[in-house]
Write a protein that holds these residues in place. Sequence first.
Motif, PDB file in Angstrom:
ATOM      1  N   UNK A 101     -18.844  -4.149  13.729  1.00 50.46           N
ATOM      2  CA  UNK A 101     -17.316  -3.546  13.639  1.00 50.46           C
ATOM      3  C   UNK A 101     -16.887  -2.543  15.308  1.00 50.46           C
ATOM      4  N   UNK A 102     -15.758  -2.608  15.534  1.00 47.97           N
ATOM      5  CA  UNK A 102     -15.081  -1.724  16.980  1.00 47.97           C
ATOM      6  C   UNK A 102     -14.979  -0.494  16.119  1.00 47.97           C
ATOM      7  N   UNK A 103     -14.906   0.122  16.513  1.00 47.69           N
ATOM      8  CA  UNK A 103     -15.136   1.857  16.684  1.00 47.69           C
ATOM      9  C   UNK A 103     -13.785   1.987  16.505  1.00 47.69           C
ATOM     10  N   UNK A 104     -13.133   1.247  17.495  1.00 46.96           N
ATOM     11  CA  UNK A 104     -11.541   1.811  17.772  1.00 46.96           C
ATOM     12  C   UNK A 104     -10.132   1.214  17.871  1.00 46.96           C
ATOM     13  N   UNK A 105     -10.810  -0.244  16.959  1.00 47.78           N
ATOM     14  CA  UNK A 105      -9.843  -0.943  16.474  1.00 47.78           C
ATOM     15  C   UNK A 105      -9.920  -1.050  14.761  1.00 47.78           C
ATOM     16  N   UNK A 106      -8.751  -2.551  14.565  1.00 49.88           N
ATOM     17  CA  UNK A 106      -8.840  -2.113  13.017  1.00 49.88           C
ATOM     18  C   UNK A 106      -9.345  -3.754  12.421  1.00 49.88           C
ATOM     19  N   UNK A 107      -9.773  -4.610  13.410  1.00 45.86           N
ATOM     20  CA  UNK A 107     -10.812  -5.869  13.058  1.00 45.86           C
ATOM     21  C   UNK A 107     -12.171  -5.345  14.395  1.00 45.86           C
ATOM     22  N   UNK A 108     -12.837  -5.793  13.311  1.00 48.39           N
ATOM     23  CA  UNK A 108     -14.535  -6.085  13.789  1.00 48.39           C
ATOM     24  C   UNK A 108     -14.251  -7.368  14.471  1.00 48.39           C
ATOM     25  N   UNK A 109     -15.366  -7.719  15.765  1.00 50.11           N
ATOM     26  CA  UNK A 109     -16.158  -8.705  16.601  1.00 50.11           C
ATOM     27  C   UNK A 109     -16.580  -9.716  15.703  1.00 50.11           C
ATOM     28  N   UNK A 110     -16.476 -11.052  15.711  1.00 50.70           N
ATOM     29  CA  UNK A 110     -17.426 -12.060  15.040  1.00 50.70           C
ATOM     30  C   UNK A 110     -18.220 -12.805  16.410  1.00 50.70           C
TER      31      UNK A 110
END
Length: 171
Positions: free
Chosen positions: A63-72
Motif C-alpha cells: 500500500x502507498x499511503x500518500x497515493x491513489x494506487x499501490x506498488x506491485x
Amino acid sequence: MTALGFSCSCCGEVHEGLPFAYSMPAPVYWSEEVAGLPGSFLAGEQCVIGDEHHFVRGRIVLPVRDADEDLEWGVWVSLSPVNYQRMIDVFDDPARAAEPPYFGWLSTALPGYAYPTVNLKTRLHTQEPGVRPLIELEPTGHPLAVEQREGITVARVQEFAEIALHQRGTP
C-alpha cells in the motif's frame, strides 16, 4: 515529484512518470544452465526446474499511503509439488479463488532492501482466472514484510524507480 515525473536524486534530471509496478522475468534460481535440464521450463506464469522445483508467478502489493494506487512487485514463489499440481488442476476454474492459501518460499531477489528477500515465507492466495495470485508475506520484521503491513510512501516508490533507472539492482 511533479505531475509529469520526479526529480531524480541520483542524476538530478526530471524523469517522466513514476512506475508503480515491477515484474521479475524468472525465479532467482532460473538460468541458461538449468534451462537445458530435462524437465525444466519457464513459461509466463509457471516455472519448473528439473521436474523437482516448482514456481508460480504472483503479486506482492505494498500500500502507498500518500497515493491513489499501490506498488506491485511481480514475483515468483516456490510451491511443493502437491500444491503446484493443485494450482495447475484448478487453473481455469472460477472457484479457484476460494482455494485455501498455499505455503511457499519467495524466490525473487528484490532490489532496495538491506536484507535478502529470497526464501521469505509466504502464503499464496489464488484469485479468479486471469488474475495473478496475491502473495502474503509471513508477518516478520523483514523490511518487505513490514512495508506490506504498514505501507510505503511515494518517496519510497521513487527510490525503486531510481534503482531501476540507474541499474542499481534493476526491479
